[in-house]
Every structure is written in C-alpha cells, then in structure tokens.
Design a protein around this motif. Structure first.
Motif, PDB file in Angstrom:
ATOM      1  N   MET A   1      -3.428  56.175  57.062  1.00 26.00           N
ATOM      2  CA  MET A   1      -2.146  55.777  57.560  1.00 26.00           C
ATOM      3  C   MET A   1      -2.363  54.647  58.552  1.00 26.00           C
ATOM      4  O   MET A   1      -3.180  54.752  59.456  1.00 26.00           O
ATOM      5  CB  MET A   1      -1.451  56.960  58.221  1.00 26.00           C
ATOM      6  N   ARG A   2      -1.634  53.568  58.381  1.00 27.37           N
ATOM      7  CA  ARG A   2      -1.732  52.440  59.307  1.00 27.37           C
ATOM      8  C   ARG A   2      -0.633  52.505  60.356  1.00 27.37           C
ATOM      9  O   ARG A   2      -0.859  52.224  61.514  1.00 27.37           O
ATOM     10  CB  ARG A   2      -1.667  51.135  58.524  1.00 27.37           C
ATOM     11  N   SER A   3       0.596  52.852  59.931  1.00 23.68           N
ATOM     12  CA  SER A   3       1.698  52.945  60.892  1.00 23.68           C
ATOM     13  C   SER A   3       2.848  53.750  60.300  1.00 23.68           C
ATOM     14  O   SER A   3       2.970  53.875  59.086  1.00 23.68           O
ATOM     15  CB  SER A   3       2.197  51.554  61.293  1.00 23.68           C
ATOM     16  N   ILE A   4       3.661  54.297  61.198  1.00 24.10           N
ATOM     17  CA  ILE A   4       4.915  54.965  60.820  1.00 24.10           C
ATOM     18  C   ILE A   4       6.000  54.369  61.711  1.00 24.10           C
ATOM     19  O   ILE A   4       5.873  54.356  62.929  1.00 24.10           O
ATOM     20  CB  ILE A   4       4.861  56.482  61.042  1.00 24.10           C
ATOM     21  N   GLU A   5       7.053  53.853  61.094  1.00 28.10           N
ATOM     22  CA  GLU A   5       8.163  53.249  61.825  1.00 28.10           C
ATOM     23  C   GLU A   5       9.422  54.089  61.618  1.00 28.10           C
ATOM     24  O   GLU A   5       9.733  54.478  60.486  1.00 28.10           O
ATOM     25  CB  GLU A   5       8.409  51.832  61.296  1.00 28.10           C
ATOM     26  N   VAL A   6      10.128  54.387  62.694  1.00 29.18           N
ATOM     27  CA  VAL A   6      11.398  55.106  62.598  1.00 29.18           C
ATOM     28  C   VAL A   6      12.470  54.091  62.188  1.00 29.18           C
ATOM     29  O   VAL A   6      12.754  53.155  62.924  1.00 29.18           O
ATOM     30  CB  VAL A   6      11.775  55.788  63.927  1.00 29.18           C
ATOM     31  N   VAL A   7      13.029  54.274  61.001  1.00 29.56           N
ATOM     32  CA  VAL A   7      14.062  53.374  60.490  1.00 29.56           C
ATOM     33  C   VAL A   7      15.434  53.828  60.973  1.00 29.56           C
ATOM     34  O   VAL A   7      16.264  53.020  61.376  1.00 29.56           O
ATOM     35  CB  VAL A   7      14.029  53.323  58.948  1.00 29.56           C
ATOM     36  N   ASN A   8      15.653  55.143  60.929  1.00 26.19           N
ATOM     37  CA  ASN A   8      16.943  55.693  61.324  1.00 26.19           C
ATOM     38  C   ASN A   8      16.733  57.132  61.765  1.00 26.19           C
ATOM     39  O   ASN A   8      15.900  57.835  61.213  1.00 26.19           O
ATOM     40  CB  ASN A   8      17.910  55.650  60.145  1.00 26.19           C
ATOM     41  N   ARG A   9      17.482  57.567  62.752  1.00 24.47           N
ATOM     42  CA  ARG A   9      17.446  58.975  63.151  1.00 24.47           C
ATOM     43  C   ARG A   9      18.768  59.337  63.806  1.00 24.47           C
ATOM     44  O   ARG A   9      19.422  58.506  64.438  1.00 24.47           O
ATOM     45  CB  ARG A   9      16.281  59.275  64.074  1.00 24.47           C
ATOM     46  N   HIS A  10      19.134  60.583  63.598  1.00 24.55           N
ATOM     47  CA  HIS A  10      20.368  61.082  64.202  1.00 24.55           C
ATOM     48  C   HIS A  10      20.189  62.564  64.496  1.00 24.55           C
ATOM     49  O   HIS A  10      19.767  63.327  63.626  1.00 24.55           O
ATOM     50  CB  HIS A  10      21.569  60.881  63.271  1.00 24.55           C
ATOM     51  N   PHE A  11      20.477  62.953  65.704  1.00 29.51           N
ATOM     52  CA  PHE A  11      20.384  64.356  66.122  1.00 29.51           C
ATOM     53  C   PHE A  11      21.760  64.796  66.593  1.00 29.51           C
ATOM     54  O   PHE A  11      22.458  64.060  67.285  1.00 29.51           O
ATOM     55  CB  PHE A  11      19.381  64.525  67.276  1.00 29.51           C
ATOM     56  N   ASP A  12      22.153  65.990  66.204  1.00 25.56           N
ATOM     57  CA  ASP A  12      23.433  66.552  66.615  1.00 25.56           C
ATOM     58  C   ASP A  12      23.196  68.019  66.974  1.00 25.56           C
ATOM     59  O   ASP A  12      22.079  68.497  66.896  1.00 25.56           O
ATOM     60  CB  ASP A  12      24.447  66.433  65.477  1.00 25.56           C
ATOM     61  N   ASP A  13      24.261  68.718  67.348  1.00 31.30           N
ATOM     62  CA  ASP A  13      24.120  70.129  67.725  1.00 31.30           C
ATOM     63  C   ASP A  13      23.621  71.001  66.583  1.00 31.30           C
ATOM     64  O   ASP A  13      22.926  71.982  66.803  1.00 31.30           O
ATOM     65  CB  ASP A  13      25.463  70.689  68.212  1.00 31.30           C
ATOM     66  N   TRP A  14      23.981  70.667  65.354  1.00 32.43           N
ATOM     67  CA  TRP A  14      23.682  71.562  64.245  1.00 32.43           C
ATOM     68  C   TRP A  14      22.823  70.944  63.137  1.00 32.43           C
ATOM     69  O   TRP A  14      22.485  71.598  62.162  1.00 32.43           O
ATOM     70  CB  TRP A  14      24.970  72.107  63.649  1.00 32.43           C
ATOM     71  N   PHE A  15      22.413  69.687  63.264  1.00 37.07           N
ATOM     72  CA  PHE A  15      21.552  69.080  62.244  1.00 37.07           C
ATOM     73  C   PHE A  15      20.775  67.907  62.827  1.00 37.07           C
ATOM     74  O   PHE A  15      21.084  67.404  63.901  1.00 37.07           O
ATOM     75  CB  PHE A  15      22.367  68.614  61.034  1.00 37.07           C
ATOM     76  N   PHE A  16      19.757  67.497  62.071  1.00 36.73           N
ATOM     77  CA  PHE A  16      19.094  66.238  62.384  1.00 36.73           C
ATOM     78  C   PHE A  16      18.744  65.522  61.092  1.00 36.73           C
ATOM     79  O   PHE A  16      18.605  66.127  60.034  1.00 36.73           O
ATOM     80  CB  PHE A  16      17.860  66.430  63.280  1.00 36.73           C
ATOM     81  N   PHE A  17      18.632  64.207  61.184  1.00 32.58           N
ATOM     82  CA  PHE A  17      18.282  63.357  60.059  1.00 32.58           C
ATOM     83  C   PHE A  17      17.314  62.305  60.567  1.00 32.58           C
ATOM     84  O   PHE A  17      17.467  61.809  61.679  1.00 32.58           O
ATOM     85  CB  PHE A  17      19.533  62.665  59.489  1.00 32.58           C
ATOM     86  N   ARG A  18      16.317  61.976  59.748  1.00 28.39           N
ATOM     87  CA  ARG A  18      15.463  60.847  60.105  1.00 28.39           C
ATOM     88  C   ARG A  18      14.902  60.206  58.850  1.00 28.39           C
ATOM     89  O   ARG A  18      14.676  60.862  57.830  1.00 28.39           O
ATOM     90  CB  ARG A  18      14.354  61.252  61.049  1.00 28.39           C
ATOM     91  N   GLU A  19      14.729  58.895  58.942  1.00 33.77           N
ATOM     92  CA  GLU A  19      14.140  58.107  57.870  1.00 33.77           C
ATOM     93  C   GLU A  19      12.946  57.365  58.454  1.00 33.77           C
ATOM     94  O   GLU A  19      13.056  56.731  59.507  1.00 33.77           O
ATOM     95  CB  GLU A  19      15.154  57.112  57.311  1.00 33.77           C
ATOM     96  N   LEU A  20      11.813  57.468  57.781  1.00 34.89           N
ATOM     97  CA  LEU A  20      10.578  56.856  58.264  1.00 34.89           C
ATOM     98  C   LEU A  20      10.023  55.883  57.233  1.00 34.89           C
ATOM     99  O   LEU A  20      10.147  56.109  56.026  1.00 34.89           O
ATOM    100  CB  LEU A  20       9.516  57.927  58.538  1.00 34.89           C
ATOM    101  N   ARG A  21       9.407  54.806  57.707  1.00 30.20           N
ATOM    102  CA  ARG A  21       8.713  53.841  56.846  1.00 30.20           C
ATOM    103  C   ARG A  21       7.214  53.987  57.115  1.00 30.20           C
ATOM    104  O   ARG A  21       6.749  53.783  58.230  1.00 30.20           O
ATOM    105  CB  ARG A  21       9.152  52.415  57.164  1.00 30.20           C
ATOM    106  N   TRP A  22       6.477  54.371  56.090  1.00 26.16           N
ATOM    107  CA  TRP A  22       5.040  54.613  56.191  1.00 26.16           C
ATOM    108  C   TRP A  22       4.282  53.423  55.618  1.00 26.16           C
ATOM    109  O   TRP A  22       4.579  52.974  54.515  1.00 26.16           O
ATOM    110  CB  TRP A  22       4.642  55.830  55.378  1.00 26.16           C
ATOM    111  N   SER A  23       3.295  52.941  56.332  1.00 25.39           N
ATOM    112  CA  SER A  23       2.364  51.941  55.815  1.00 25.39           C
ATOM    113  C   SER A  23       0.997  52.607  55.764  1.00 25.39           C
ATOM    114  O   SER A  23       0.520  53.142  56.767  1.00 25.39           O
ATOM    115  CB  SER A  23       2.309  50.712  56.730  1.00 25.39           C
TER     116      SER A  23
END
Length: 66
Positions: A1-23
């Motif tokens: 793994m060379r790097s991981i970049e957070v593209v998008n993330r959202h946290f709320d009271d009842w869920f979370f979402f995240r999108e990562l870009r892996w190199s």
C-alpha cells in the motif's frame, strides 16, 4: 500500500459512510513493481448503544497507474 486518501465521509447518529482511494504497488507476481488504484465504499448502521448492527462495502476494479 502506498497511500489511502479519504474521498468522502459522513457520520451521523445512526450511520456512517466513507469512500477511500487506495494506491498500491504490487510486490510479487507477473505485475510486480506496477502501481494500481482502486476505490472502496462502506456504509454501516449504528444502534442507540453505539454498536454496528449492519455493515456493507464495495470496491472497484483496479486501474493501472502510469
């Protein structure tokens, strides 16, 4: 793994979402030394007690860099 970049993330009271870009760089095999990139996305629901009650994720195909 060379790097991981957070593209998008959202946290709320009842869920979370995240999108990562892996190199990544391949260490062994026919493509050793080559670099690739792919994305992953994951979504999870969280209970009132703070426990993850469901979790789902997906990843894209790898794209050759350079």
């Amino acid at each position: 793994m060379r790097s991981i970049e957070v593209v998008n993330r959202h946290f709320d009271d009842w869920f979370f979402f995240r999108e990562l870009r892996w190199s990544v760089e391949v260490r062994r095999g026919a493509t050793a030394g080559r670099s690739f990139r792919h994305h992953t996305a994951e979504y999870a629901e969280v209970s009132a007690a703070g426990l993850v009650v469901s979790h789902i994720g997906h990843g894209t195909d790898q794209i050759k860099l350079g």
